[in-house]
Write an enzyme that holds these catalytic residues in place. Structure first.
Site: not given
Length: 691
Positions: A103, A209, A384, A390, A406, A457, A465, A475, A502
């Site tokens: 490119q 660009y 993703c 990124c 990543c 867990e 979170q 989201k 735990a």
């Protein structure tokens, strides 16, 4: 699912691609200052070739060293010295059956002035003094400060125009001599690509660009033959295309990546720049000029979120652009279209939206995306999540000489080491406490290294979170990372116990070689603030997780960070009148601008008020009392409820107890320091690699 179209061959001009999968260009600063590939750059792209991609395009490749650099470590084809190193990169890609297209790129008004005229001076010295680049990168903050004060060279642009939202602080209108020289630079670079065995070249005429700048009436205000009318604005790219075809032969495949629509209407500026109707005219003209394929994208830096989308955007939302272009031309159409699954890719091919499916982020996140799909293992794909780490890491790291990363794929830039990791664990027992992104990343890493890992867990549902973050408005895709990490961990043989609390005693009884503490953090609730424990005070997770539902009230959110903005969106959805307070002088300081812009696009129409440079001092039955951080003046604000979005404090109680048992303990993620999914995963990976 067999994905018959996705894995059928197709030609771009004379070049046959083994499947319809294209890895689009995404710059990661893995090269050398002289523009040649490094070993790790070649490893990076070769791993994607091994992973089954049909056509690979590396990151932006400059055509001129004097004024066309976007990073100091991008690839270059500006000189004959670049031919042989490029030939080696091509050879490594070809041996896995993939094709390779370069490119060609020039940033125009979106470049860095500090790079102008500096590379030709730095390169020969850097080759003799290897440590010189380190000195250069240490000086980057000074260079950027000089740019902000306009103490720098001006960047080339078609004409004097408004500055880019993200880019240069000074531009100048190119002279005709500069234009002609740059046309030749593109042609020369294409010829070098052909000599190096590169299968095709792509002209980067998108994302604002220089090639797109000439096409757009927003940035091209010239009054000569290179500006004004449609034909004149097309002249610059026309001369480049005709020159490449003349020099390299009409059968040498040439692709143009085209912004079909600058998307200014999406940010409330209809009529600015050009829209899809003109984008279609451009595509038709490019076909008439002999271009062999159109790689459809959209937008520019001023409309950043519409070409590099954050999490909230729906996969395939812009597929209509590709379909309009495909209905306009008869040559192949490549398009990214925010494709996130092979099922979506196959569907868009069958429904005629495009001929090739492109992506950069899919292959950054999982280099073997294509191979897994072809082998019927789509469930093994690491998806993703659109966290934008990124681009954020690339821009921030490029300034200090480091590559991008990543959030979820720890192998980026270290492919050779990662995929040849040695079994040094020898079955030793590791206990990981917490099944959030940090805990699961640590578990996967350690199991790959030969340890015997058990994850504990306390909740029935994993995620830490991320459960809260993914509950925010639009989201939900963030939770993909937990689903995919759980899947990988189970495949590797990690034992995962949910609903297990735990303690120092039960963990010690397991006699572990080491313990990874990934217990996350708890919402900050400053004890110094009067009324902090009042019944009308809640935390952001209370709202986002649906534990507390507030409707049609006056609510104050303390904290304008991303969690505060996400909480505000949820409160707005339930008819509340929201005021957001922050001691900082700007909204969401330190947060990546794309997420802020994205949230504000939904928050502002709701009439949300922001009070900045004020700290919270008191909460009472009628509202709150704020103090101006500059003047100390107090300000009362009426409210029915207060929501705290002030970040998280690491949960370290168990750390101390485990240490008291003489256990080897490493804290990772929010248990070490509050941060993002990316910081959690990387801290866990780094800790796991030290054992």
């Amino acid at each position: 699912m067999s994905y018959e179209m996705l894995f059928s061959p197709m030609k771009i001009g004379s070049l046959e691609i083994k499947n319809r999968i294209v890895m689009n260009a995404a710059e990661f600063s893995l090269g050398q200052i002289n523009g040649c590939p490094t070993e790790r750059l070649m490893d990076y792209y070769e791993e994607r070739a091994k992973g089954g991609v049909g056509l690979i395009m590396p990151g932006i490749t400059r055509v001129n060293d004097m004024g066309a650099a976007s990073t100091f470590t991008q690839l270059s084809m500006s000189s004959d010295r670049h031919i042989e190193p490029m030939r080696e990169l091509v050879r490594r890609i070809h041996r896995h059956g993939a094709k390779f297209a370069v490119q060609l790129h020039h940033p125009g008004r979106q470049g860095y002035a500090s790079a102008i005229n500096s590379l030709p001076l730095i390169t020969p010295i850097a080759e003799k003094i290897p440590k010189l680049p380190n000195v250069l990168f240490k000086a980057t903050p000074l260079l950027l400060a000089m740019e902000q004060k306009k103490l720098c060279f001006s960047l080339q642009a078609p004409s004097k125009c408004e500055l880019s939202a993200h880019g240069a602080t000074r531009v100048h209108a190119m002279s005709k001599r500069e234009i002609h020289n740059l046309v030749n630079d593109f042609i020369d670079a294409a010829e070098r690509c052909k000599k190096a065995g590169v299968d095709a070249v792509e002209l980067h005429s998108t994302h604002g660009y220089i090639l797109q700048q000439f096409l757009s009436p927003n940035t091209n205000k010239r009054t000569d033959e290179y500006g004004g009318s449609f034909d004149n604005r097309m002249r610059f790219i026309t001369e480049i295309i005709l020159g490449i075809k003349s020099r390299c032969g009409s059968d040498y495949p040439l692709i143009v990546r085209l912004s079909a629509d600058e998307m200014y209407d999406r940010i409330g500026l209809p009529g600015k720049g050009y829209d899809l109707s003109e984008g279609k005219k451009m595509a038709k003209r490019l076909e008439e000029l002999g271009v062999d394929a159109i790689d459809v994208s959209c937008a520019c830096y001023d409309t950043y979120n519409y070409w590099l989308e954050p999490t909230t955007f729906e996969p395939g939302w812009r597929a209509y652009l590709a379909k309009e272009i495909k209905n306009t031309v008869k040559i192949p159409v490549i398009a990214a279209n925010l494709i996130r699954s092979p099922e979506q890719a196959e569907r868009q091919l069958k429904e005629g939206y495009q001929d090739f499916v492109g992506s950069a982020r899919n292959f950054i996140c999982d280099p073997h995306w294509a191979k897994k799909a072809q082998e019927g293992r789509a469930e093994d794909i690491r998806r993703c999540i659109g966290c934008l780490n990124c681009i954020k890491s690339f821009i921030e790291n490029a300034e200090v000489g480091k590559p991008g990363e990543c959030a979820l794929n720890m192998s980026v830039g270290i492919e050779k080491e990662y995929y040849n990791v040695k079994n040094t664990g020898s079955g030793k027992k590791i206990v990981v406490i917490g099944a959030g992104p940090a805990g699961l990343t640590a578990a996967v890493t350690l199991q790959r290294r030969g340890f015997n890992v058990t994850v504990l867990e306390k909740h029935e549902k994993a995620g830490g979170q991320v459960k809260t973050a993914s509950a925010g408005n639009l989201k939900e895709k963030l939770y993909w990372c937990i689903e995919d990490l759980l899947h990988e961990a189970k495949q590797l043989g990690v034992e995962i116990k949910t609903g297990f609390t735990a303690t120092a005693e039960n963990v010690s009884a397991m006699n572990p070689y080491a313990v990874i503490l990934a217990t996350g953090g708890s919402p900050i609730r400053p004890r110094s603030i009067r009324g902090i424990d009042n019944d009308n005070v809640f935390t952001a997770p209370d709202i986002l997780n649906g534990k507390v539902k507030i409707e049609n009230k006056k609510v104050v959110v303390i904290g304008s960070g991303l969690t505060g903005l996400e909480t505000t969106e949820t409160l707005n959805d339930f008819g509340n009148t929201v005021t957001v307070v922050d001691a900082a002088a700007e909204i969401a300081p330190g947060a990546w601008f794309q997420f802020v812009d994205d949230s504000l696009s939904r928050i502002k129409p709701c009439g949300t008020e922001f009070i900045l440079s004020h700290s919270l001092t008191e909460i009472n039955s009628g509202g709150i009392v704020l103090k101006n951080v500059k003047t100390g003046q107090e300000k009362p604000v009426s409210a029915d409820c207060v929501v705290l979005a002030m970040g998280v404090r690491p949960e370290r109680g168990l750390f101390v107890e485990l240490k008291a048992k003489n256990l080897r303990v490493l804290a990772v993620g929010d248990a070490e320091k509050g941060g993002t999914i990316a910081s959690a995963c990387h801290s866990a990976f780094n800790a796991a690699m030290t054992l």
